[in-house]
Design an enzyme around this catalytic site. Structure first.
Site, PDB file in Angstrom:
ATOM      1  N   GLY A 230      35.637 -11.508  45.318  1.00  8.90           N
ATOM      2  CA  GLY A 230      36.599 -11.145  46.362  1.00  8.90           C
ATOM      3  C   GLY A 230      37.149  -9.755  46.113  1.00  8.90           C
ATOM      4  O   GLY A 230      36.536  -8.949  45.400  1.00  8.90           O
ATOM      5  N   SER A 231      38.321  -9.486  46.687  1.00  6.85           N
ATOM      6  CA  SER A 231      38.862  -8.121  46.617  1.00  6.85           C
ATOM      7  C   SER A 231      39.435  -7.815  45.241  1.00  6.85           C
ATOM      8  O   SER A 231      39.800  -8.725  44.478  1.00  6.85           O
ATOM      9  CB  SER A 231      39.947  -7.958  47.672  1.00  6.85           C
ATOM     10  OG  SER A 231      41.001  -8.840  47.376  1.00  6.85           O
ATOM     11  N   GLY A 235      41.561 -10.198  42.673  1.00  7.90           N
ATOM     12  CA  GLY A 235      41.038 -10.308  41.304  1.00  7.90           C
ATOM     13  C   GLY A 235      42.099  -9.917  40.281  1.00  7.90           C
ATOM     14  O   GLY A 235      42.238 -10.570  39.238  1.00  7.90           O
ATOM     15  N   GLU A 258      33.869 -10.702  40.345  1.00  8.82           N
ATOM     16  CA  GLU A 258      32.956  -9.852  41.130  1.00  8.82           C
ATOM     17  C   GLU A 258      33.799  -9.269  42.242  1.00  8.82           C
ATOM     18  O   GLU A 258      34.080  -9.940  43.238  1.00  8.82           O
ATOM     19  CB  GLU A 258      31.808 -10.688  41.721  1.00  8.82           C
ATOM     20  CG  GLU A 258      30.895 -11.339  40.698  1.00  8.82           C
ATOM     21  CD  GLU A 258      30.011 -10.339  39.965  1.00  8.82           C
ATOM     22  OE1 GLU A 258      29.818  -9.206  40.452  1.00  8.82           O
ATOM     23  OE2 GLU A 258      29.515 -10.699  38.880  1.00  8.82           O
ATOM     24  N   CYS A 292      30.371  -5.279  49.667  1.00  8.57           N
ATOM     25  CA  CYS A 292      31.001  -4.663  48.487  1.00  8.57           C
ATOM     26  C   CYS A 292      30.250  -3.407  48.054  1.00  8.57           C
ATOM     27  O   CYS A 292      30.819  -2.500  47.470  1.00  8.57           O
ATOM     28  CB  CYS A 292      31.072  -5.675  47.342  1.00  8.57           C
ATOM     29  SG  CYS A 292      29.489  -6.438  46.976  1.00  8.57           S
TER      30      CYS A 292
HETATM   31  P1  NAD Z   1      39.870 -11.896  49.274  1.00  9.73           P
HETATM   32  O1  NAD Z   1      40.120 -11.425  47.891  1.00  9.73           O
HETATM   33  O2  NAD Z   1      40.935 -11.730  50.273  1.00  9.73           O
HETATM   34  O3  NAD Z   1      39.494 -13.461  49.293  1.00  9.73           O
HETATM   35  C1  NAD Z   1      38.375 -13.953  48.589  1.00  9.73           C
HETATM   36  C2  NAD Z   1      38.599 -15.419  48.256  1.00  9.73           C
HETATM   37  O4  NAD Z   1      39.650 -15.523  47.308  1.00  9.73           O
HETATM   38  C3  NAD Z   1      39.032 -16.288  49.421  1.00  9.73           C
HETATM   39  O5  NAD Z   1      38.420 -17.543  49.273  1.00  9.73           O
HETATM   40  C4  NAD Z   1      40.546 -16.388  49.251  1.00  9.73           C
HETATM   41  O6  NAD Z   1      41.088 -17.553  49.809  1.00  9.73           O
HETATM   42  C5  NAD Z   1      40.677 -16.404  47.744  1.00  9.73           C
HETATM   43  N1  NAD Z   1      41.897 -15.839  47.174  1.00  9.73           N
HETATM   44  C6  NAD Z   1      42.645 -14.812  47.637  1.00  9.73           C
HETATM   45  N2  NAD Z   1      43.665 -14.556  46.793  1.00  9.73           N
HETATM   46  C7  NAD Z   1      43.538 -15.420  45.751  1.00  9.73           C
HETATM   47  C8  NAD Z   1      44.277 -15.643  44.544  1.00  9.73           C
HETATM   48  N3  NAD Z   1      45.355 -14.934  44.221  1.00  9.73           N
HETATM   49  N4  NAD Z   1      43.842 -16.614  43.695  1.00  9.73           N
HETATM   50  C9  NAD Z   1      42.744 -17.338  43.967  1.00  9.73           C
HETATM   51  N5  NAD Z   1      42.033 -17.194  45.113  1.00  9.73           N
HETATM   52  C10 NAD Z   1      42.406 -16.235  45.990  1.00  9.73           C
HETATM   53  O7  NAD Z   1      38.529 -11.155  49.753  1.00  9.73           O
HETATM   54  P2  NAD Z   1      37.854 -11.149  51.200  1.00  9.73           P
HETATM   55  O8  NAD Z   1      38.634 -10.281  52.109  1.00  9.73           O
HETATM   56  O9  NAD Z   1      37.497 -12.523  51.630  1.00  9.73           O
HETATM   57  O10 NAD Z   1      36.455 -10.450  50.846  1.00  9.73           O
HETATM   58  C11 NAD Z   1      36.260  -9.100  50.789  1.00  9.73           C
HETATM   59  C12 NAD Z   1      36.314  -8.564  49.381  1.00  9.73           C
HETATM   60  O11 NAD Z   1      35.356  -9.198  48.530  1.00  9.73           O
HETATM   61  C13 NAD Z   1      35.974  -7.087  49.335  1.00  9.73           C
HETATM   62  O12 NAD Z   1      36.863  -6.439  48.476  1.00  9.73           O
HETATM   63  C14 NAD Z   1      34.572  -7.068  48.777  1.00  9.73           C
HETATM   64  O13 NAD Z   1      34.198  -5.861  48.179  1.00  9.73           O
HETATM   65  C15 NAD Z   1      34.622  -8.199  47.809  1.00  9.73           C
HETATM   66  N6  NAD Z   1      33.278  -8.663  47.489  1.00  9.73           N
HETATM   67  C16 NAD Z   1      32.769  -8.472  46.232  1.00  9.73           C
HETATM   68  C17 NAD Z   1      31.465  -8.860  45.945  1.00  9.73           C
HETATM   69  C18 NAD Z   1      30.855  -8.678  44.590  1.00  9.73           C
HETATM   70  O14 NAD Z   1      29.900  -9.381  44.276  1.00  9.73           O
HETATM   71  N7  NAD Z   1      31.324  -7.761  43.771  1.00  9.73           N
HETATM   72  C19 NAD Z   1      30.688  -9.462  46.929  1.00  9.73           C
HETATM   73  C20 NAD Z   1      31.242  -9.626  48.193  1.00  9.73           C
HETATM   74  C21 NAD Z   1      32.530  -9.239  48.462  1.00  9.73           C
END
Ligand code: NAD
Length: 485
Positions: A230-231, A235, A258, A292
């Site tokens: 995620g973001s 993270g 990631e 990403c």
């Molecule tokens: P996000 O971080 O908002 O959410 C991702 C997931 O995490 C969701 O399921 C959300 O409910 C959960 N989440 C959010 N805050 C949390 C917390 N504090 N504790 C536990 N879980 C939590 O990300 P998004 O907007 O869904 O996705 C986009 C982001 O993901 C971008 O920054 C992108 O670059 C990244 N991403 C990284 C990779 C990689 O492999 N490096 C791949 C795809 C996307």
């Protein structure tokens, strides 16, 4: 479409909105604290049986899941497009990569062998074994942008290595993940020696919910390992939060992150300009830039700056945005209104600080491929992740300046360099802090069997083939004294 998740509407839960027109396409449960606890408990209870499953059985299971993905390819691709918005042709690529992720992880499992090593001590009466073992309960949390592939990238190695799982897909696009979960739960193999086998009861669990649900899952004391995609912002929150409760916990949680990117590309004067332009257009605009690995910043050597800009603007204008179910569409809608506003805010910020928007901008639920010139440090587009079909371009005078510009962010997922001078390209590749560096092609390079992951705040650990299997395993050393008297 025959899709039970899309037809199921619940009174209470999380509404999933179509990125195409905003209507509610499904409602999924919002897991309560008790439901999260019960999912983790069932994973914990199932772990001993999961650990006992023969490696060949786990391998056959991964292959069986890959076959189910192939059989359901049309439905899966349509589901991805309807809930996430990427054009159908790109959704098919996601399904294919998901199929290959299960396949390559199954094959890589043959290489997850420990070793028997000699002791350095005398007398010579010891066998020393190093063997891979799973962690236990793995919490897998995934984002919206590849709602099928990213769950698969973590689930396949977690299962392959013998962990039990609690999986939480993104609240913005949970349906593909639920679809995959059903395929996984159905898995049944008929081994010629060991007979019929299914996953142990409770070994694979799925819960749906939002960020708070994810937070509660990561804090659960019975979770042994967190695999979060995620973001960077989320993270960092998880990373920080794991510090609390450390004193009482039975072990620290293994954390695999990631996270996001803000990929730089460097184009030198001697590059194949046509190819560099095509690769930047692909890297910046494909999958609506919601990747990403998306190309976000391009640094071009001064003498070819204007020519490069002209070419990339032409390439951007050639792309069609619109209904993602239509064949001719290149750019689908952005996932949510909130994210649309975020992207337009980045573009506005660049304009206010001296950037020039050469083409693109918002059109309803779409962001047309956008090119911004004269970007510089201090602009959101230069420093943060935009996650949309927008690319910022600036010029440079020397290799050192280009490398410094490329390295100036907290991100380090991928980068590319274009030059015919391979020693120069290798010099740049060594100096850039990123998990993947591509020479003379798009930086958006991902294959399910090769190492993938970030430097700096783009993540910890590596996914892909044998790398992911090792991330989901810990090594146990066993020393055996075989003295006869
Ligand atoms: P996000 O971080 O908002 O959410 C991702 C997931 O995490 C969701 O399921 C959300 O409910 C959960 N989440 C959010 N805050 C949390 C917390 N504090 N504790 C536990 N879980 C939590 O990300 P998004 O907007 O869904 O996705 C986009 C982001 O993901 C971008 O920054 C992108 O670059 C990244 N991403 C990284 C990779 C990689 O492999 N490096 C791949 C795809 C996307």
């Amino acid at each position: 479409m025959d899709n039970k998740f899309l037809s199921k509407k619940r009174k209470k839960g999380i509404s999933v909105h179509s990125p195409i027109d905003g209507h509610i396409i499904a409602t999924v449960p919002h897991a309560t604290e008790e439901e999260i606890e019960s999912a983790v408990e069932s994973a914990q209870k199932a772990f001993p049986a999961m650990k006992e499953l023969a490696v060949t059985i786990r391998q056959e299971m991964l292959l069986e899941i890959s076959e189910k993905i192939k059989e359901n390819a049309d439905k899966l691709a349509e589901t991805i497009t309807l809930e996430q918005g990427k054009p159908l042709k790109e959704a098919y690529i996601e399904v294919d990569y998901t199929y290959k992720t299960f396949q390559t992880t199954a094959h890589a499992l043959s290489g997850l062998n420990g070793r028997c090593i000699e002791s350095m001590l005398e007398p010579e009466n010891k066998y020393i074994l190093e063997k891979y073992e799973p962690y236990g309960v793995a919490a897998i949390i995934t984002p919206f942008n590849f709602p099928l592939l990213l769950p698969a990238s973590s689930i396949a190695p977690a299962l392959g290595a013998g962990n039990s799982i609690v999986f939480k897909p993104s609240e913005l696009a949970p349906i593909s993940g639920l679809f995959l979960s059903d395929l996984i739960k159905e898995v049944e193999i008929d081994d010629p020696f060991l007979g019929k086998k299914t996953l142990p009861d409770g070994a694979f669990n799925v819960i749906t919910g939002d960020a708070e649900t994810g937070r509660l899952l990561t804090k659960n004391k019975k979770v042994d390992m967190i695999c979060f995609t995620g973001s960077m912002a989320s993270g960092k929150k998880i990373y920080e939060s794991l510090g609390s409760g450390v004193k009482e916990s039975i072990s620290p949680k293994r954390l695999l992150l990631e996270l996001g990117g803000n990929a730089p590309v460097i184009v030198f004067e001697d590059a194949d300009l046509e190819k560099a332009i095509a690769c930047v257009a692909y890297g910046s605009f494909t999958y609506c830039g919601e990747v990403c690995l998306s190309t976000q910043r391009v640094y071009v050597e001064e003498p070819i700056y204007d020519e490069f800009l002209k070419g990339v603007v032409e390439a951007a204008k050639d792309l069609k945005h619109g209904d993602p179910l239509k064949d001719e569409t290149d750019i689908g809608p952005i996932i949510s209104t909130k994210h649309l506003e975020n992207i337009t805010n980045f573009i506005g910020d660049a304009e206010e600080k001296g950037g020039k928007v050469l083409c693109g901008g918002r059109d309803g639920r779409y962001i047309k491929p956008t090119v911004v010139s004269n970007i510089r440090e201090g602009m959101l587009i230069a420093d943060k992740e935009i996650f949309g079909p927008v690319v910022g371009v600036a010029s440079f005078k020397s290799l050192t300046e280009a490398v410094n510009l490329a390295n100036q962010t907290q991100y380090g997922l991928s980068a590319a360099v274009f030059t015919k001078n391979i020693p120069k390209a290798m010099d740049v590749a060594k100096k850039i802090d990123a998990g993947t560096i591509v020479i003379n092609d798009t930086n958006q390079w991902f294959e399910p069997h090769i190492a993938f992951g970030g430097y700096k705040w783009s993540g910890t650990g590596r996914q892909g083939g044998i790398h992911s299997l090792k991330e989901f395993s810990q090594i146990k050393t066993i020393v055996i004294d075989h003295a006869t008297d």
